[in-house]
Design an enzyme around this catalytic site. Structure first.
Site, short mmCIF file in Angstrom:
data_model
loop_
_atom_site.label_atom_id
_atom_site.label_comp_id
_atom_site.label_asym_id
_atom_site.label_seq_id
_atom_site.Cartn_x
_atom_site.Cartn_y
_atom_site.Cartn_z
N MET A 59 38.74 27.82 34.36
CA MET A 59 38.08 26.55 34.05
C MET A 59 38.76 25.84 32.87
SD MET A 59 35.91 26.68 36.44
CE MET A 59 34.78 25.34 36.17
N GLN A 95 36.29 33.61 26.88
CA GLN A 95 37.27 34.07 27.86
C GLN A 95 38.66 34.08 27.20
OE1 GLN A 95 38.73 32.88 32.39
NE2 GLN A 95 37.24 31.61 31.33
N CYS A 103 43.74 34.07 36.32
CA CYS A 103 44.30 32.72 36.32
C CYS A 103 45.75 32.75 36.81
CB CYS A 103 44.23 32.13 34.92
SG CYS A 103 44.86 30.43 34.84
N LYS A 130 37.57 39.55 34.26
CA LYS A 130 37.57 38.72 35.46
C LYS A 130 38.92 38.90 36.13
CE LYS A 130 36.90 33.97 37.08
NZ LYS A 130 38.11 33.87 37.93
N HIS A 189 37.18 37.54 41.73
CA HIS A 189 37.48 36.40 42.60
C HIS A 189 38.03 36.96 43.90
CE1 HIS A 189 39.10 32.04 42.87
NE2 HIS A 189 39.00 32.57 44.09
N GLY A 226 34.57 30.49 46.00
CA GLY A 226 34.08 29.82 47.20
C GLY A 226 32.58 29.70 47.33
N GLY A 274 31.92 28.35 39.88
CA GLY A 274 32.74 27.50 39.04
C GLY A 274 32.69 26.04 39.43
N ARG A 275 33.51 25.67 40.40
CA ARG A 275 33.66 24.25 40.74
C ARG A 275 32.37 23.59 41.20
NH1 ARG A 275 38.28 24.65 44.90
NH2 ARG A 275 37.58 26.81 44.93
#
Length: 318
Positions: A1, A53, A83, A122, A154, A196, A217-218
């Site tokens: 993010m 993070q 990431c 993560k 993820h 997702g 997240g998004r």
């Protein structure tokens, strides 16, 4: 993010949910330890609980950065091993570390030894040509052996060569089944599903299937009114906050005024608020007015109130 969940975003999101754990943007350990960029640790107490993070690959440096985060008052220190951006790869941290679980374990052990607060990880399910069903269990086992008991996974590979960071959020297929298998293999660990998830119903389904948590997240960023405003009730079984979306906007006004009085710009705050009315009548006019006016030199709280008026004026009269 990165470039999304800054302190203005988190202050806004906390007004929508009192329980959701919020995460900072990824802050690199070199920036904190070698660069002295302690301003990156600033946050408002009202944002808590917040996880810091971190990105890095040097155990001693990460340990020092974790101490700085603990001293700053964060509730959790999270090491990002997910990431896929080019600048993260060039620093040998982020998803590229999925190739070196031994180093990740060493980093986590050093952070745990140095930090009085919990250290979490993560990660992705793998990178490039790795076989996730082989590498993910080994990765989790090794890092858990270093003392980590909470992972956010993820459920996509990261392709470090050939895909952009944006493409890495969508193109690699999701493998939720593999993440759920990890819960079966490691029942004592706290495992959260990431990737997702776009609705609270999907989050509930993952929890009912056995996951301990869900990271969104998004969708939470672009549709915060749909995700965060109902999270306390749907996910945590608590009464929803007694406020409307417009109440949240008005609750942001003192924060906005303080930010501007301190030399800040309206758009630095309102860019995170554009999706608050997503799916609601007049939402396009709210978003357009702020997008077109928040950058102006005289923009302020009145600009936000004008955006509400524009939204109301565009709504059909019943």
């Amino acid at each position: 993010m990165m470039d999304w969940t800054d302190r203005h975003c988190r202050y806004f999101h906390r007004l929508l949910s009192s329980r959701a754990l919020l995460y900072t943007e990824m802050v690199t350990s070199p920036a904190l330890v070698r660069g002295g960029a302690l301003h990156l640790l600033r946050f408002s107490p009202e944002e808590q609980p917040v996880a810091l993070q971190l990105g890095g690959s040097d155990p001693a440096e990460l340990a020092e950065a974790a101490c700085l985060g603990a001293e700053a008052g964060y509730a959790e220190i999270n090491l990002n091993v997910g990431c896929p951006s080019d600048r993260v790869q060039s620093g040998t941290f982020g998803a590229v570390l999925m190739r070196d679980p031994k180093l990740v374990a060493e980093c986590c052990a050093a952070m745990i030894k140095a930090s009085p607060i919990e250290v979490t990880v993560k990660c992705r399910i793998g990178v490039d040509d790795q076989e996730p069903s082989d590498v993910l269990p080994e990765f989790i086992a090794r890092v858990a052996g270093a003392g980590v008991s909470r992972f956010s996974i993820h459920a996509r590979k990261a392709w470090l060569q050939g895909l952009s960071p944006k493409e890495n959020r969508d193109i690699p297929p999701l493998d939720y089944d593999l993440v759920h298998q990890m819960k079966g293999l490691f029942p004592a660990l706290h495992l959260s599903l990431n990737g997702g998830v776009t609705t609270l119903d999907e989050a509930v389904a993952a929890l009912e299937r056995g996951m301990d948590g869900v990271m969104i997240g998004r969708a939470a960023y672009h549709q915060p009114g749909d995700i965060l405003m109902d999270a306390d009730r749907v996910i945590f079984g608590e009464a929803a906050l007694d406020r409307t979306r417009e109440d949240v906007v008005r609750a942001m006004l003192p924060y906005i005024e303080q930010h501007i009085d301190g030399g800040g710009k309206l758009g630095q705050v309102t860019r995170h608020m554009l999706g608050l009315f997503a799916g609601q009548p007049g939402a396009r006019h709210w978003k357009r007015h702020l997008s077109e006016n928040a950058h102006k030199s005289d923009a302020g709280a009145h600009t936000v109130l004008d955006a509400i008026d524009k939204m109301h004026a565009a709504r059909p009269v019943l």
